[in-house]
Design an enzyme around this catalytic site. Structure first.
Site, PDB file in Angstrom:
ATOM      1  N   GLY A 138       0.824  -1.194   0.000  1.00 57.41           N
ATOM      2  CA  GLY A 138       0.000   0.000   0.000  1.00 57.41           C
ATOM      3  C   GLY A 138       0.857   1.240   0.000  1.00 57.41           C
ATOM      4  O   GLY A 138       2.056   1.197   0.282  1.00 57.41           O
ATOM      5  N   TYR A 139       0.214   2.361  -0.292  1.00 55.14           N
ATOM      6  CA  TYR A 139       0.935   3.621  -0.471  1.00 55.14           C
ATOM      7  C   TYR A 139       0.425   4.677   0.500  1.00 55.14           C
ATOM      8  O   TYR A 139      -0.760   5.010   0.505  1.00 55.14           O
ATOM      9  CB  TYR A 139       0.792   4.091  -1.921  1.00 55.14           C
ATOM     10  CG  TYR A 139       1.441   3.098  -2.848  1.00 55.14           C
ATOM     11  CD1 TYR A 139       2.788   3.209  -3.154  1.00 55.14           C
ATOM     12  CD2 TYR A 139       0.748   1.996  -3.323  1.00 55.14           C
ATOM     13  CE1 TYR A 139       3.418   2.271  -3.947  1.00 55.14           C
ATOM     14  CE2 TYR A 139       1.369   1.047  -4.115  1.00 55.14           C
ATOM     15  CZ  TYR A 139       2.700   1.196  -4.420  1.00 55.14           C
ATOM     16  OH  TYR A 139       3.327   0.257  -5.189  1.00 55.14           O
ATOM     17  N   ILE A 140       1.347   5.173   1.327  1.00 53.02           N
ATOM     18  CA  ILE A 140       1.042   6.265   2.244  1.00 53.02           C
ATOM     19  C   ILE A 140       1.143   7.583   1.480  1.00 53.02           C
ATOM     20  O   ILE A 140       0.325   8.472   1.632  1.00 53.02           O
ATOM     21  CB  ILE A 140       1.988   6.245   3.462  1.00 53.02           C
ATOM     22  CG1 ILE A 140       1.768   4.955   4.266  1.00 53.02           C
ATOM     23  CG2 ILE A 140       1.783   7.478   4.331  1.00 53.02           C
ATOM     24  CD1 ILE A 140       2.776   4.719   5.369  1.00 53.02           C
TER      25      ILE A 140
END
Length: 158
Positions: free
Chosen positions: A30-32
């Site tokens: 996932g991407y913050i």
């Protein structure tokens, strides 16, 4: 400073189905932060966690810093802090003494298969396995951070 030099290719599905695949791992990532100049990614690979910070890509090169984190931390970051995510099965295949990583995407990106090779120099010579097809290194739509936001299944939807 960490540096990543990576080339990406689409995979011929028919030839890939016949390839010998010995080692594989399940990836959830996932991407913050995900923008053209920087990416902060959280990754859970089987039972190991990682956080990765990447800079702007110039050519096939970008800065990259990757650190192991506890599996539980990766799980919590994925569940609570990521704006977008994807999952895939990654295969590790050696061809002519070079490691290829082949991603079979799952979920909203199912049907897409992308092969990557990391190099020590952008001009480093390497040979292509017979299952490698078109190069897509410079096509941003094939980046994992983009696929998490604009999945493959939606590409043909107007």
């Amino acid at each position: 400073m960490g540096v990543e030099i990576e080339r990406k290719f689409l995979v011929n599905k028919e030839k890939w189905s016949q390839a010998i695949k010995e080692e594989r791992s399940f990836f959830r990532q996932g991407y913050i932060v995900s923008d053209p100049e920087r990416t902060i990614r959280v990754r859970l690979i089987d039972s190991a966690g990682f956080i990765t910070i990447k800079g702007l890509t110039v050519g096939a090169t970008r800065t990259e810093y990757e650190y192991p984190i506890p599996k539980e931390d990766a799980q919590q970051l994925l569940d609570n802090f990521c704006n977008s995510e994807l999952s895939k099965i990654r295969y590790f295949i050696t061809h002519d003494n070079k490691l290829w990583e082949v991603d079979e995407f799952l979920g909203n990106n199912e049907g897409l298969i992308v092969a990557e090779i990391e190099l020590t120099d952008e001009n480093e010579p390497f040979s292509l396995p017979d299952w490698v097809d078109t190069e897509v290194t410079h096509e941003k739509k094939y980046s994992n951070s983009n696929l998490a936001i604009k999945p493959y299944k939606n590409w043909n939807i107007q």
